[in-house]
Design an enzyme around this catalytic site. Sequence first.
Site, PDB file in Angstrom:
ATOM      1  N   GLU A 195       5.175  -3.877  -6.874  1.00  0.00           N
ATOM      2  CA  GLU A 195       4.172  -4.937  -7.032  1.00  0.00           C
ATOM      3  C   GLU A 195       4.383  -5.822  -8.255  1.00  0.00           C
ATOM      4  O   GLU A 195       3.428  -6.402  -8.773  1.00  0.00           O
ATOM      5  CB  GLU A 195       2.765  -4.341  -7.063  1.00  0.00           C
ATOM      6  CG  GLU A 195       2.354  -3.752  -5.730  1.00  0.00           C
ATOM      7  CD  GLU A 195       0.889  -3.341  -5.687  1.00  0.00           C
ATOM      8  OE1 GLU A 195       0.262  -3.235  -6.749  1.00  0.00           O
ATOM      9  OE2 GLU A 195       0.388  -3.119  -4.573  1.00  0.00           O
TER      10      GLU A 195
ATOM     11  N   GLU B 182       2.182  -0.043   1.811  1.00  0.00           N
ATOM     12  CA  GLU B 182       0.898   0.549   1.419  1.00  0.00           C
ATOM     13  C   GLU B 182      -0.210  -0.118   2.220  1.00  0.00           C
ATOM     14  O   GLU B 182      -0.139  -1.313   2.507  1.00  0.00           O
ATOM     15  CB  GLU B 182       0.599   0.356  -0.078  1.00  0.00           C
ATOM     16  CG  GLU B 182       1.517   1.122  -1.004  1.00  0.00           C
ATOM     17  CD  GLU B 182       1.151   0.955  -2.480  1.00  0.00           C
ATOM     18  OE1 GLU B 182      -0.043   0.784  -2.788  1.00  0.00           O
ATOM     19  OE2 GLU B 182       2.074   0.980  -3.300  1.00  0.00           O
TER      20      GLU B 182
HETATM   21  C1  GAL Z   1      -1.316  -0.432  -5.084  1.00  0.00           C
HETATM   22  C2  GAL Z   1      -0.286   0.285  -5.952  1.00  0.00           C
HETATM   23  C3  GAL Z   1      -0.425   1.794  -5.871  1.00  0.00           C
HETATM   24  C4  GAL Z   1      -1.856   2.185  -5.973  1.00  0.00           C
HETATM   25  C5  GAL Z   1      -2.591   1.521  -4.862  1.00  0.00           C
HETATM   26  C6  GAL Z   1      -4.015   1.936  -4.735  1.00  0.00           C
HETATM   27  O1  GAL Z   1      -1.537  -1.720  -5.526  1.00  0.00           O
HETATM   28  O2  GAL Z   1       0.995  -0.076  -5.580  1.00  0.00           O
HETATM   29  O3  GAL Z   1       0.325   2.398  -6.868  1.00  0.00           O
HETATM   30  O4  GAL Z   1      -2.357   1.792  -7.191  1.00  0.00           O
HETATM   31  O5  GAL Z   1      -2.562   0.125  -5.081  1.00  0.00           O
HETATM   32  O6  GAL Z   1      -4.504   1.444  -3.551  1.00  0.00           O
END
Ligand code: GAL
Length: 763
Positions: A395, A456
């Site tokens: 990110e 994710e």
């Molecule tokens: C994302 C990140 C993860 C975690 C996640 C929580 O933005 O890449 O490491 O923080 O959010 O939903």
Amino acid sequence: MRKQSFFNHNWRYAAQKAALDAPDDLFEAVTLPHANKIFPHSNFDNQEYQFISTYRKTFSVWGGNREDGADVPAGPEGYARGQDALVFLDFDGVMLACTVFLNGKMVGEHLGGYAPFSVEISGELRDGENILTVYVDSRERKDIPPYGHLVDYLTFGGIYRDVYLRMVSPIHIENMFIQTADVLNDPRLFCDVRVNHFSEGLSLKATLVDSQGDEIASAYQTAAQKTTRVTFEALPATALWSIESPTLYSLQVSLIQNGEIVDTLSSRFGFRQAEFRPDGGFYLNGDRIPLVGLNRHQTYPYIGAAAPRRLQRQDAEIIKYELACNVVRTSHYPQSPHFLDRCDEIGLLVFEEITGWQHVGDDKWQAICLDELEVMIERDRNRPAVILWGVRVNESGDNDDLYARTNALAHKLDPSRQTGGVRDFLGSSFLEDVYTLNDFSNGIQKPREQPHLITEYSGHMFPTKIWDHEERLIEHALLHAKICNLQIGNEKIAGAIGWCAFDYATHIEFGSGDRICYHGVMDIFRMPKWAAYLYQSQQAPAKKAVLQAATHWTMGDRNGGGNNPITVFSNCDEVEIIIGENNVGRFQPDFDSYPHLAHPPFVIHGLNAYSAWGQAEFYDLHLVGYVQGEAVIEQWISSSRLPKRLALSTDSDELQADGTDMTRLMFKVTDEFGNPLPYAAKVVSFELEGEAELIGENPFPLIGGQAALYIKAGHQPGRVTVRADAPGLPQALVSLAIVPAAAVEGRKFQRRISKSSPISFRG
Ligand code: GAL
């Protein structure tokens, strides 16, 4: 000849920066892997692992009394002092930086907690006793990835992975990269072997060994330079490595100098073809497979990241077998070789990525990042499970200069694999082969680039605790169902890897205030929330029948009361509901809402007559799952909701007496049918008898109905018994055997670091 052995035993540890000549009584005896501090499972301060600690080990290699260095091979055959053996210490991982001293002299320094490194000690070793000191700096230093800005996970501290002692001849193999080609038609095999030092008169012999240990082919090559390719001219019939049938081979390479074998190194690999194609799909051995997976952090309750081999391997098993995933992302750093070994063995695909979280530091920081990328690829490029390298700091914003370099480096080191780079926005510079996106839209954003992989979803959009209200737990599970359904149904998406497998410890800027992110489909103990059953139920019932009603089965816990509808996660064709004496009927999965799932949830309406607030007497719930008309599984849930049992179990009934092996000790307060009661708060206390130790809070103030401690083996074989007590419940007992420690084969990765000036431990 090469000799490698564990160097995990007989360390001394001081939770401070002790002088090189500090007296031994300042230290306590420890075994690696080791956490610089043991914590409760939540509500602790990350400041508490941030200090410099001292690890010391006294050992002999040549001459002297070997008792102290019991894990150094006695009388290293073929080597005597003066025979010019090179001696290295191979560290699998030290958090976050360290300097290594032998007999008072600095022999190495390493920055970064996730990559392995090797320190050569040959020059400083003396006859008889040697004293090794490792200063470990576990502070969250801004000059070392992932730090510099906020990070949503904890790194913890200590020499938290294994250490090995390795003796090799002056000319030896440094690395081997095994590649296959055309595996579907006419399989070919070749291996690039790098020696530490090229000289005339070297040749290589490579032997292909099948999973039974039989040698099935061999190839020879005269070495002409530092890296030499050995090619197999002809191969016997070989089996493919796949998710269902992960057949592993190994390649044994011997280095021959003037007719004599001076070194042999072997590595496992598989014959498989893995590619993300421009049509949007991921193909394994020519078949399109929708990737369904979850992210994994390497941290655990109490012990931080210092989980021994058994626990590392078990995480892979949980993700594959309990969560029925076919892929895992090692968010957000290279993970333990033990975890990856198991992924190779059981057929769990891996997206492995470099260290970091949203932040890119200065040139020195970036140099560490590039170095870690190189080490990660050189360590793991023979693994069939690894299908994609993550070459962007998770990110982080576009940084074409840096990411052009990471991509080029990855392609140079491994032309056989594609790269991804995880970002959280569409339309960023697409320097990689696969557009890997964290999609938190709670739906699916339309891909702009191909191939496109979701890395994710869910996560902080829907934090869920095991003791949350049941409507939230259901909604959490159904959000995962929704995204899985959408991605599988979208041919422009190669797959989706949800956030995340397990709840994890984090900094105060994230999480629920108790320093935990409740983003897992399992809790921090790796015990299931209902979302876990959504994943579990996607497997074929022939493998394992799954049936889990997502209900606390109460009359007044939901808004408005009652239990309508009841959601059930199951891979059965039909689920029958029986309430007390009333057979409510048989129901089918909700294919209308989730047409692309193999086994959609059942969302069963029409129960009001049997379970509405103030209108029905309350009876036990009985569910029966049918596959092709046959009852294959059932679940009972008690209407009394009274705690009846304290259930106690371990994952393993045997541990090795190596002072470091651990198994999970799970405990649940349940109804008479074994369902955990999330609102039955109890203080549970434990008593252990035998040569082992309990790791975790004891007594444990249980909320949520389920939690776990660990049992850690001592150094003596014998039996261990644990008794657990909770007020008002019968005592529970488990027992297991501690067996003599088996010799474990050494790790194959090595990478020498250069000596440099002592690290300045900035305050
Ligand atoms: C994302 C990140 C993860 C975690 C996640 C929580 O933005 O890449 O490491 O923080 O959010 O939903």
